[in-house]
Design an enzyme around this catalytic site. Structure first.
Site, short mmCIF file in Angstrom:
data_model
loop_
_atom_site.label_atom_id
_atom_site.label_comp_id
_atom_site.label_asym_id
_atom_site.label_seq_id
_atom_site.Cartn_x
_atom_site.Cartn_y
_atom_site.Cartn_z
N ASN A 1 40.56 30.22 43.48
CA ASN A 1 40.68 29.53 42.21
C ASN A 1 39.32 29.49 41.53
OD1 ASN A 1 40.11 27.79 44.43
ND2 ASN A 1 40.68 25.98 43.25
N GLU B 1 37.70 27.59 38.38
CA GLU B 1 37.94 26.53 37.41
C GLU B 1 36.95 26.62 36.25
OE1 GLU B 1 39.78 23.30 40.58
OE2 GLU B 1 37.82 22.90 39.67
N CYS C 1 44.23 30.40 38.98
CA CYS C 1 44.57 30.18 40.39
C CYS C 1 44.21 31.39 41.24
CB CYS C 1 46.06 29.92 40.54
SG CYS C 1 46.67 28.50 39.64
N GLU D 1 45.98 32.96 43.44
CA GLU D 1 47.03 33.99 43.52
C GLU D 1 46.92 34.99 42.36
OE1 GLU D 1 47.27 30.68 43.68
OE2 GLU D 1 49.15 30.06 44.63
N CYS E 1 51.70 27.60 42.30
CA CYS E 1 52.18 26.80 41.17
C CYS E 1 53.21 27.59 40.38
CB CYS E 1 50.99 26.39 40.28
SG CYS E 1 50.38 27.73 39.23
N CYS F 1 51.91 30.81 38.60
CA CYS F 1 51.70 31.93 39.53
C CYS F 1 53.03 32.51 40.00
CB CYS F 1 50.88 31.48 40.74
SG CYS F 1 49.14 31.22 40.33
ZN LIG Z 1 48.87 29.00 40.33
#
Ligand SMILES: [Zn+2]
Length: 126
Positions: A43, A45, A54, A56, A86, A89
Site C-alpha cells: 500500500n 498512501e 492498495c 493488490e 477492499c 481491488c
Molecule cells: Zn484495495
C-alpha cells in the site's frame, strides 16, 4: 511453480516496503502470473487519502505494465487474521483475472483461501 506458502511469504516480506504513515497498517501482496512470475505490491498512501493505492492494485499494475495479462493467484498479508482485499481491488482484480484465486493471509503465514468470484459475486463487467 511457486507453492502457496512461498507466495504468501513474498506478500509478508513485501509489507516491509509499505508506505503507510497515516494508517500505520502495512499491507503486502504477491501476484502470481500464469507464466510463474510474481509481482509484489504494497500500500502506498498519500496525505490526500483518496490518492492512496492498495497493495493488490500496485502488484497488478506492476505486472500489467510489464506486459503480463494472465494471473492465477494473489496472496495478501496484513496484520489482520485474514487480509481481505477492499471492494475497489476486488473490482479491478476481477476485470483482469475473473478466475483469480486469493490467499488472505497474516504475518504468521496462516491464510484462508477464496476466489475473486466468491468475494465479488455478480461483478460489473462490460
Ligand atoms: Zn484495495
Amino acid at each position: 511453480m511457486i507453492d502457496d506458502q512461498t507466495l504468501l511469504t513474498k506478500a509478508i516480506e513485501a509489507r516491509e516496503n509499505a508506505y503507510c504513515p497515516y494508517s500505520k497498517f502495512p499491507v503486502g501482496a504477491a501476484l502470481l502470473c500464469v507464466d510463474g512470475t510474481v509481482y509484489t505490491g504494497v500500500n502506498v498512501e498519500n496525505a490526500v487519502n483518496g490518492l492512496s493505492l492498495c497493495a493488490e492494485r500496485v502488484a497488478l499494475f506492476k505486472a500489467i505494465s510489464a506486459g503480463k495479462r494472465e494471473f492465477t493467484k494473489i496472496a495478501v498479508a496484513c496484520n489482520a487474521e485474514h487480509c481481505q482485499p477492499c471492494g475497489a481491488c476486488r473490482q479491478v482484480l476481477y476485470e483482469h483475472a475473473p478466475d483469480l484465486e486469493i490467499l488472505m493471509g497474516n504475518p504468521e503465514g496462516r491464510f484462508k483461501r477464496t476466489t475473486i468470484r466468491d468475494l465479488l459475486p455478480e461483478a460489473f463487467s462490460l
